[in-house]
Design an enzyme around this catalytic site. Structure first.
Site, PDB file in Angstrom:
ATOM      1  N   VAL A 132       0.565  -1.155  -0.212  1.00 39.37           N
ATOM      2  CA  VAL A 132       0.709   0.216  -0.262  1.00 39.37           C
ATOM      3  C   VAL A 132       0.806   1.059   0.159  1.00 39.37           C
ATOM      4  O   VAL A 132       2.076   1.242   0.818  1.00 39.37           O
ATOM      5  CB  VAL A 132      -1.298   0.511   1.087  1.00 39.37           C
ATOM      6  CG1 VAL A 132      -1.857   1.339   1.280  1.00 39.37           C
ATOM      7  CG2 VAL A 132      -1.780  -1.521   1.475  1.00 39.37           C
ATOM      8  N   GLY A 187       3.905   5.925 -18.195  1.00 39.60           N
ATOM      9  CA  GLY A 187       3.639   4.839 -17.516  1.00 39.60           C
ATOM     10  C   GLY A 187       2.840   4.199 -16.149  1.00 39.60           C
ATOM     11  O   GLY A 187       3.780   3.364 -14.913  1.00 39.60           O
ATOM     12  N   LYS A 205      -6.272  -1.761  -1.320  1.00 36.08           N
ATOM     13  CA  LYS A 205      -5.062  -0.944  -0.262  1.00 36.08           C
ATOM     14  C   LYS A 205      -5.962  -0.403   1.071  1.00 36.08           C
ATOM     15  O   LYS A 205      -5.202  -0.750   2.071  1.00 36.08           O
ATOM     16  CB  LYS A 205      -4.789   0.622  -0.983  1.00 36.08           C
ATOM     17  CG  LYS A 205      -4.134  -0.497  -2.146  1.00 36.08           C
ATOM     18  CD  LYS A 205      -3.220   0.895  -2.905  1.00 36.08           C
ATOM     19  CE  LYS A 205      -2.202   0.660  -4.435  1.00 36.08           C
ATOM     20  NZ  LYS A 205      -2.012   1.927  -5.088  1.00 36.08           N
ATOM     21  N   GLY A 302       6.005   3.020  -8.367  1.00 37.68           N
ATOM     22  CA  GLY A 302       7.458   2.847  -8.918  1.00 37.68           C
ATOM     23  C   GLY A 302       8.932   1.833  -8.147  1.00 37.68           C
ATOM     24  O   GLY A 302       8.202   1.604  -7.477  1.00 37.68           O
TER      25      GLY A 302
HETATM   26  N1  LIG Z   1       5.342  -1.662 -10.164  1.00 39.77           N
HETATM   27  C1  LIG Z   1       5.162  -1.144  -8.798  1.00 39.77           C
HETATM   28  O1  LIG Z   1       5.007   0.380  -8.803  1.00 39.77           O
HETATM   29  C2  LIG Z   1       4.605  -1.551  -7.766  1.00 39.77           C
HETATM   30  C3  LIG Z   1       4.069  -0.747  -6.871  1.00 39.77           C
HETATM   31  C4  LIG Z   1       4.106  -1.284  -5.827  1.00 39.77           C
HETATM   32  C5  LIG Z   1       3.928  -2.761  -5.467  1.00 39.77           C
HETATM   33  N2  LIG Z   1       4.168  -3.429  -6.706  1.00 39.77           N
HETATM   34  C6  LIG Z   1       3.010  -4.947  -6.190  1.00 39.77           C
HETATM   35  O2  LIG Z   1       4.556  -5.490  -6.048  1.00 39.77           O
HETATM   36  C7  LIG Z   1       4.699  -6.287  -6.739  1.00 39.77           C
HETATM   37  C8  LIG Z   1       5.143  -6.779  -8.514  1.00 39.77           C
HETATM   38  O3  LIG Z   1       4.848  -5.759  -9.060  1.00 39.77           O
HETATM   39  P1  LIG Z   1       5.900  -5.526 -10.949  1.00 39.77           P
HETATM   40  O4  LIG Z   1       5.372  -4.232 -11.154  1.00 39.77           O
HETATM   41  O5  LIG Z   1       7.477  -5.332 -10.046  1.00 39.77           O
HETATM   42  O6  LIG Z   1       5.696  -7.014 -11.706  1.00 39.77           O
HETATM   43  P2  LIG Z   1       6.433  -7.167 -13.019  1.00 39.77           P
HETATM   44  O7  LIG Z   1       7.346  -5.539 -13.635  1.00 39.77           O
HETATM   45  O8  LIG Z   1       5.521  -7.492 -13.195  1.00 39.77           O
HETATM   46  O9  LIG Z   1       7.017  -8.693 -12.373  1.00 39.77           O
HETATM   47  C9  LIG Z   1       6.897  -9.602 -12.046  1.00 39.77           C
HETATM   48  C10 LIG Z   1       8.349 -10.753 -12.010  1.00 39.77           C
HETATM   49  O10 LIG Z   1       7.489 -11.745 -11.866  1.00 39.77           O
HETATM   50  C11 LIG Z   1       8.677 -12.605 -12.630  1.00 39.77           C
HETATM   51  N3  LIG Z   1       6.854 -13.967 -12.947  1.00 39.77           N
HETATM   52  C12 LIG Z   1       5.563 -13.456 -13.077  1.00 39.77           C
HETATM   53  N4  LIG Z   1       4.837 -14.285 -13.555  1.00 39.77           N
HETATM   54  C13 LIG Z   1       6.087 -15.391 -13.270  1.00 39.77           C
HETATM   55  C14 LIG Z   1       5.768 -17.120 -13.097  1.00 39.77           C
HETATM   56  N5  LIG Z   1       4.269 -17.448 -13.133  1.00 39.77           N
HETATM   57  N6  LIG Z   1       7.101 -17.958 -12.754  1.00 39.77           N
HETATM   58  C15 LIG Z   1       8.152 -17.396 -12.077  1.00 39.77           C
HETATM   59  N7  LIG Z   1       8.281 -15.614 -12.810  1.00 39.77           N
HETATM   60  C16 LIG Z   1       7.416 -14.957 -12.761  1.00 39.77           C
HETATM   61  C17 LIG Z   1       8.640 -12.126 -13.537  1.00 39.77           C
HETATM   62  O11 LIG Z   1       9.328 -12.625 -14.239  1.00 39.77           O
HETATM   63  P3  LIG Z   1       9.269 -12.191 -16.203  1.00 39.77           P
HETATM   64  O12 LIG Z   1      11.164 -10.943 -15.911  1.00 39.77           O
HETATM   65  O13 LIG Z   1      10.853 -13.358 -16.258  1.00 39.77           O
HETATM   66  O14 LIG Z   1       8.514 -11.964 -16.998  1.00 39.77           O
HETATM   67  C18 LIG Z   1       9.017 -10.601 -13.537  1.00 39.77           C
HETATM   68  O15 LIG Z   1      10.043 -10.691 -13.358  1.00 39.77           O
HETATM   69  C19 LIG Z   1       3.015  -6.959  -7.582  1.00 39.77           C
HETATM   70  O16 LIG Z   1       2.220  -7.448  -6.449  1.00 39.77           O
HETATM   71  C20 LIG Z   1       2.680  -5.616  -7.268  1.00 39.77           C
HETATM   72  O17 LIG Z   1       1.000  -5.068  -6.894  1.00 39.77           O
HETATM   73  C21 LIG Z   1       4.388  -2.956  -7.903  1.00 39.77           C
END
Ligand SMILES: NC(=O)c1ccc[n+]([C@@H]2O[C@H](COP(=O)([O-])OP(=O)(O)OC[C@H]3O[C@@H](n4cnc5c(N)ncnc54)[C@H](OP(=O)(O)O)[C@@H]3O)[C@@H](O)[C@H]2O)c1
Length: 422
Positions: A132, A187, A205, A302
């Site tokens: 969150v 983005g 959240k 981010g």
């Molecule tokens: N992005 C943000 O700003 C943010 C902020 C707060 C919280 N979050 C939370 O943080 C978490 C991650 O977000 P993110 O934005 O970093 O996601 P993301 O960029 O989509 O990255 C996901 C990662 O998980 C891997 N993955 C996905 N499915 C998989 C599977 N079945 N087996 C093995 N590896 C797998 C992917 O591998 P590949 O790289 O090989 O595809 C990638 O490295 C989420 O829960 C999101 O809600 C994100």
């Protein structure tokens, strides 16, 4: 200071995972000096081990979860996102007595209670600061810093995409679709922005925050959710003329054995503490019985801000091993009480003289009118409107009146009824 080693297994190396790898590489000496904890990321699970990932050692990558979880690590960080396989991998890590840190709001909102329970049974800790408001330490504040308070309410801007869109509409006077396209180009918004703009991300959240703040179990359906896609540039302008800004607010209140949770666009006075939160930033206003009001604000998402929150959990667990997360479970009545307050109403009409029929219905239903205006469309593609700012009244009376006005046939299309928050 005695140095202790902490081996971290990382599940996922996308936006946040890569940020964590970067932050550990950049600051691990600082962390060791400050805390005595020597962090090492031992293995990293990904879907595609061949993908280019600057700054990430290729020999740490694997596509086999067991090589991360069953490889002698002390703590597992889950940054895959979504429900499966994230849930199964977290459960597997907990079953092997690993501490777990996750940023997964979707999973916690769906199943947080049973995951916390599993951590408690295994006497390991579960950290979820990044789930969150990204880099803002609001979870830690509710769990630790404010633990001596009874929290009465939380109000926050929890979705950066909605706040970015409303900021652009307010400051650049663009319409919703242009602001959304800009958020996507920068983005901030996903290719499918539905979860954000329809309010469901903020609702997930809010559920996590309310469970912590009120020490209660919140059923997902208890959150009333309204998004921002029906807000027009005209609404933003009309709010401005009345001294308000439109913000997408997540609000939770607890009184006795009842709580209410709502996510919706509201009109905030220009001087309100949340009115000045701009762009993709997040903020939470907490009201406790001892501290009064406190505002937490900053970057809500981010790569590095979220990685900062993940790292804070990792270090906290490393420094306080032996503690374990306490599950919550008090059941409160989540029947939302009828809101009482001012409302901003906008009715699309063919003929602005419909203002007489509309105000007659409102007054007949006991709604006092603070301001009412008939507004002629400025272009051929726009519609004539009647806009009303009501006096304080019950939300249920507003909804009855909207039905009456719709039945009278003067309203031509989808209007709007936003709450005004003082
Ligand atoms: N992005 C943000 O700003 C943010 C902020 C707060 C919280 N979050 C939370 O943080 C978490 C991650 O977000 P993110 O934005 O970093 O996601 P993301 O960029 O989509 O990255 C996901 C990662 O998980 C891997 N993955 C996905 N499915 C998989 C599977 N079945 N087996 C093995 N590896 C797998 C992917 O591998 P590949 O790289 O090989 O595809 C990638 O490295 C989420 O829960 C999101 O809600 C994100």
């Amino acid at each position: 200071m005695v140095t202790r080693k902490l081996n971290v297994g990382l599940l996922g190396c996308g936006t946040v995972g890569r940020g964590l790898v970067e932050l550990v590489a950049r600051n691990h000496t600082l962390i060791r000096q400050r805390t005595g904890v020597e962090l090492a990321i031992t293995r990293i699970l990904v879907r595609d081990a061949g993908k280019e990932r600057p700054g990430v050692e290729r020999n740490l990558l694997t596509t086999h979860p067991e090589k991360v979880i069953d490889n002698g690590c002390d703590l597992v960080v889950e940054l895959i996102g979504g429900i499966e396989p994230a849930r199964a991998l977290i459960q597997r890590s907990l079953a092997r007595s690993k501490h777990v840190v996750t940023a997964n709001k979707a999973l916690l909102a769906l199943d947080g209670f049973s995951i916390m329970k599993a951590a408690e049974i295994q006497k390991v800790r579960l950290g979820f600061e990044a789930s969150v408001c990204g880099g803002i330490p609001i979870i830690r504040a509710l769990r630790n810093g404010l633990v001596g308070n009874q929290i009465h309410s939380l109000r926050g801007i929890l979705n950066g995409t909605c706040n970015y869109i409303l900021t652009r509409m307010t400051e650049d006077r663009v319409d919703f679709n242009d602001a959304l396209a800009e958020a996507q180009a920068k983005g901030f918004a996903e290719a499918d922005p539905t979860l954000d703009i329809d309010g469901h991300d903020a609702a997930q959240k809010l559920k996590i925050l309310a469970e912590l703040a009120f020490h209660a179990h919140v059923p997902a359906q208890a959150v009333l959710v309204e998004g921002i896609r029906h807000i027009t540039a005209d609404d933003i302008q009309a709010a401005r003329e009345l001294g308000y800004v439109i913000k997408h607010i997540a609000a939770a209140e607890c009184s006795g054995d009842c709580m209410s949770l709502q996510v919706h666009p509201v009109l905030l006075p220009g001087k309100h503490q949340l009115a000045g939160i701009r762009d993709e930033n997040n903020a939470v206003l907490v009201r406790g019985d001892a501290v009064g009001e406190m505002v937490f604000s900053g970057k809500g998402a981010g790569s590095l801000p979220s990685a900062s929150a993940v790292l804070s959990d990792v270090v906290d667990i490393a420094c306080h091993q032996g503690g374990f997360s306490a599950s919550q479970g008090k059941v409160l009545d989540t029947h939302a009480p009828d809101d009482h307050g001012k409302h901003y109403l906008r009715f699309p009409v063919d003929d602005p003289s419909a203002i007489a029929a509309i105000t007659t219905v409102l007054e007949r239903n006991g709604i006092g009118i603070a301001r009412a205006a008939a507004v002629w469309a400025k272009s051929a593609s726009a519609q004539n409107q009647v806009r009303v700012l009501t006096q304080d009244c019950l939300r249920s009376t507003v909804e009855t009146s909207l039905r009456d006005i719709s039945a009278s046939g003067v309203e031509k299309g989808q209007g709007i009824a936003l709450r005004v928050m003082d």
